[in-house]
Design a protein around this motif. Structure first.
Motif, PDB file in Angstrom:
ATOM      1  N   LYS A  70      44.572  37.387  26.968  1.00 34.12           N
ATOM      2  CA  LYS A  70      43.451  38.057  27.602  1.00 34.12           C
ATOM      3  C   LYS A  70      42.332  38.302  26.587  1.00 34.12           C
ATOM      4  O   LYS A  70      41.160  38.108  26.872  1.00 34.12           O
ATOM      5  CB  LYS A  70      43.962  39.384  28.152  1.00 34.12           C
ATOM      6  CG  LYS A  70      42.971  40.172  28.992  1.00 34.12           C
ATOM      7  CD  LYS A  70      43.734  41.315  29.649  1.00 34.12           C
ATOM      8  CE  LYS A  70      42.826  42.379  30.220  1.00 34.12           C
ATOM      9  NZ  LYS A  70      43.614  43.495  30.776  1.00 34.12           N
ATOM     10  N   GLY A  89      44.209  39.730  33.720  1.00 31.67           N
ATOM     11  CA  GLY A  89      45.212  39.359  32.740  1.00 31.67           C
ATOM     12  C   GLY A  89      45.581  37.887  32.857  1.00 31.67           C
ATOM     13  O   GLY A  89      45.042  37.152  33.670  1.00 31.67           O
ATOM     14  N   GLU A 233      51.257  41.254  33.072  1.00 32.97           N
ATOM     15  CA  GLU A 233      50.331  40.564  32.156  1.00 32.97           C
ATOM     16  C   GLU A 233      51.089  40.070  30.940  1.00 32.97           C
ATOM     17  O   GLU A 233      51.867  40.813  30.342  1.00 32.97           O
ATOM     18  CB  GLU A 233      49.213  41.518  31.727  1.00 32.97           C
ATOM     19  CG  GLU A 233      48.251  41.805  32.847  1.00 32.97           C
ATOM     20  CD  GLU A 233      46.989  42.487  32.362  1.00 32.97           C
ATOM     21  OE1 GLU A 233      46.775  42.518  31.129  1.00 32.97           O
ATOM     22  OE2 GLU A 233      46.235  42.972  33.210  1.00 32.97           O
ATOM     23  N   PHE A 271      38.682  34.867  28.675  1.00 35.51           N
ATOM     24  CA  PHE A 271      40.053  34.860  28.143  1.00 35.51           C
ATOM     25  C   PHE A 271      39.957  34.216  26.760  1.00 35.51           C
ATOM     26  O   PHE A 271      38.875  33.768  26.366  1.00 35.51           O
ATOM     27  CB  PHE A 271      40.973  34.051  29.061  1.00 35.51           C
ATOM     28  CG  PHE A 271      40.467  32.656  29.316  1.00 35.51           C
ATOM     29  CD1 PHE A 271      39.551  32.406  30.343  1.00 35.51           C
ATOM     30  CD2 PHE A 271      40.855  31.601  28.504  1.00 35.51           C
ATOM     31  CE1 PHE A 271      39.046  31.135  30.544  1.00 35.51           C
ATOM     32  CE2 PHE A 271      40.354  30.332  28.712  1.00 35.51           C
ATOM     33  CZ  PHE A 271      39.447  30.094  29.741  1.00 35.51           C
TER      34      PHE A 271
END
Lengths: 416, 230
Positions: A70, A89, A233, A271
């Motif tokens: 992330k 996530g 996540e 990300f």
């Protein structure tokens, strides 16, 4: 102010004679320089050692592994922006998508860790207990992606994951503290009060920054999802087909992740995709700060040392007024006197530097001997430290040397 | 003509008051002369010695040493002249305490860039001239007063200067040793060196061919010394 070689030799010889006659005083004088230099050498050796071990460690992760998470790795100063905080996530489905769609990726290992609040995870076998192990849920691909070597038993297979079997694979440290002198395979242990049986032990890995890389309990991903269903996540480790196709593999993953997360064409990634090189860069950035702090601290030490050298040189000039007068009377020019005292100051501080280097190397050896931290002496820094020590003598010798050159031979020859 | 001074004045400023140490000294010294400068303390003979020795410059007047005008030179030029033209012998010897006799004698050569080999060679020869060849590696504190003064004389000689300037050379020595040292000066004079001795002792001055009396910053009178038999 040209300095001739024989003049240099004469000045060095006189400096050594002066130092010899005042051994204790000279030693006390250079103590500051000595401490400054030895602390530099000691700390640099420590950092060099850590760097070497870090480099080996990061290399051992595998050169063609791509991480997806992330956030970018590294230290964040202050709060993250709200855009960052509202990021989605990375989920298990992303791993499946990458495995299915990116042909340059040979294996994907989704990894998810759990930390029991507030005091960490527990792992117990009878009366033995491991110290807060990391608990990570993994797929069988973990073994090949992360270059895992098994010391005993086997790694997970698809059946362990699919049937959410209560099995685990231990890190070397956990195995050593739970099963001292015992065979761990097939034994049941309590992990966060859940009974799981040990099926394998991972071979000992090199410790990183003095922190053990062997203090972990791996469980099948399915089991992890059953025990901690709210932990969704995770991060991904993907192995590229080869080192050559790394850039293309990174592109494939980035492309796929952008599509899956609906990132507009003109927006940056929400990300992070990175490799061990990124980790290395991050690490270098952090140690760069430590280097800087260290240089500042030790330069204070060297400054103090320099003031000491200056002080004693001023005393020396006063004590040797007569000598200066004699030298001037028989033909020494200003520059001769200036060089003589500069060289004496540099010899003094250089000597402190040499002793400091030896003490620093001794410190490095000592650190290696009594602590798990690795330390390696860096030749470049030994040179730098010596040069700086001599420069300190030069800088702080200027004023006393100037004072010496100003001595009036008429007055000083009458000086008793 | 080795030394030619014309109307030398030296004035010191002592807390706003002008103090004339020398008031117009004019004299000449030829090559090969042996001159004693005599005078009571406060007569200005030390000041005159400093000027002749190029340790200081006059406030007024001219000073020609070996054909060179010295009066207007700066510190480094004076240092060069001192190194090349003058050999000093002091009352208190003024040797470097940490250096060997040989090294002390080498010192003037270090400052004119003589190579190490030549330096040691010349220094040894100068020490032989004052009969100290066997004490070369001794430090001053391992030598007697007379020996120290002989090392100082060797140091003054080593650069082959045109003038040897001695300031009370026997002042710190007993009579017997003093006579010995004066004998060394005699020998040097016979070998053709120009020697100036600054002293307040009659006996010492008598060794010279010519005695210059200084009083109140001026030349009072001159006489010729009668050399005594040693």
């Amino acid at each position: 102010m040209a300095l001739q070689l024989f003049e240099l030799r004469e000045a060095m010889a006189m400096a050594m004679a002066a130092i010899r006659t005042n051994k204790l005083r000279s030693f006390l004088t250079v103590l500051g320089v000595l401490i400054g230099v030895s602390s530099v050498i000691g700390m640099v050796s420590l950092i060099t050692g850590l760097n070497n071990s870090m480099a080996r460690q990061i290399e051992s992760l595998g050169s063609n592994v791509i991480y997806v998470s992330k956030y970018k790795p590294g230290i964040v100063m202050g709060n993250r922006s709200s855009d960052e905080r509202n990021r989605k996530g990375i989920f298990f489905e992303d791993a499946e998508a990458i495995a299915a769609n990116c042909n340059l990726v040979s294996a994907v290992s989704p990894e998810n860790s759990y930390w029991r609040w507030p005091s960490g995870n527990t792992a117990k076998y009878e009366k033995n207990e491991a110290l807060r192990p990391q608990i990570t849920g993994v797929l069988p691909t973990y073994e090949s992606v992360n270059n895992i070597e098994m010391a005993e038993g086997r790694f997970f297979n698809d059946i362990d994951v699919h049937f959410r079997r209560m099995t685990c694979v231990l890190g070397a440290d956990v195995s050593a503290s739970l099963f001292p002198g015992l065979d761990p395979i097939g034994k049941d242990i309590m992990v966060n009060d859940e009974r799981v049986s040990v099926i394998g032990v991972v071979a000992k890995r090199e410790s990183l920054l003095g922190e053990s890389m062997n203090n972990f309990v791996l469980i099948p991903y399915g089991t992890f999802a059953k025990l901690y269903p709210w932990e969704k996540e995770l991060w991904l480790a993907c192995r590229a087909q080869s080192a050559e196709v790394m850039p293309q593999a990174i592109d494939q993953i980035t492309e796929l992740m952008r599509r899956r997360r609906g990132v507009a064409y003109d927006k940056p990634d929400d990300f992070a995709v990175f490799t061990q090189e990124t980790l290395m860069d991050q690490y270098k950035k952090i140690t760069g700060v430590i280097y800087l702090a260290m240089i500042v601290i030790s330069s204070i030490g060297l400054m103090v040392g320099g003031v000491g050298v200056m002080n004693i040189m001023l005393v020396s000039v006063t004590e040797r007024t007569r000598e200066i007068g004699i030298r001037k009377a028989i033909g020494a020019r200003r520059r001769n006197i200036i060089w003589q005292f500069l060289i004496e100051a540099m010899t003094l501080s250089g000597l402190g530097g040499v002793i400091g280097i030896l003490v620093g190397i001794g410190l490095a050896v000592l650190i290696n001997a009594v602590s798990p931290l690795p330390a390696a002496v860096s030749a470049v820094w030994v040179m730098i430290a010596f040069t700086v020590a001599v420069l300190v003598g030069l800088v702080f010798g200027i004023y006393p040397a100037y004072r010496a050159a100003k001595v009036d031979p008429i007055v000083s020859l009458r000086y008793e | 003509m080795l030394i030619k001074t014309e109307n030398l004045w030296k004035t010191y400023n002592m807390g706003g008051e002008e103090l004339h140490a020398l008031r117009g000294v004019t004299f000449c010294i030829d090559k090969g002369e042996y001159v004693a400068i005599m005078g009571p303390s406060g007569s200005g003979k030390s000041t005159l010695m400093n000027l002749i020795g190029c340790l200081d410059t006059p406030s007024k007047g001219t000073y020609q040493l070996n054909g060179r005008q010295v009066a207007s030179m700066n510190d480094d030029e004076l240092a060069f002249i001192r190194n090349k033209e003058i050999g000093f012998v002091f009352q208190t010897f003024n040797l470097l305490p940490r250096a060997t006799a040989l090294h002390n004698v080498e010192l003037p050569l270090i400052y004119n860039g003589t190579t190490a080999e030549t330096r040691i060679d010349l220094a040894k020869r100068a020490l032989e001239m004052v009969d100290l060849a066997d004490r070369m590696m001794h430090r001053p504190n391992q030598l007697s007063g007379g020996q120290r003064q002989r090392v100082a004389i060797a140091r003054a000689l080593v650069n082959n200067p045109s003038l040897i300037l001695a300031d009370e050379p026997t002042g710190n020595l007993d009579t017997k040793t003093g006579v010995e040292i004066m004998g060394v000066f005699d020998r040097l004079h016979e070998a053709g060196n120009t020697i100036i001795i600054v002293t307040h002792e009659h006996d010492v001055a008598q060794y010279a061919n010519r005695i210059v009396h200084i009083r109140d910053g001026q030349i009072e009178r001159e006489e010729s010394g009668r050399k005594r038999a040693a």
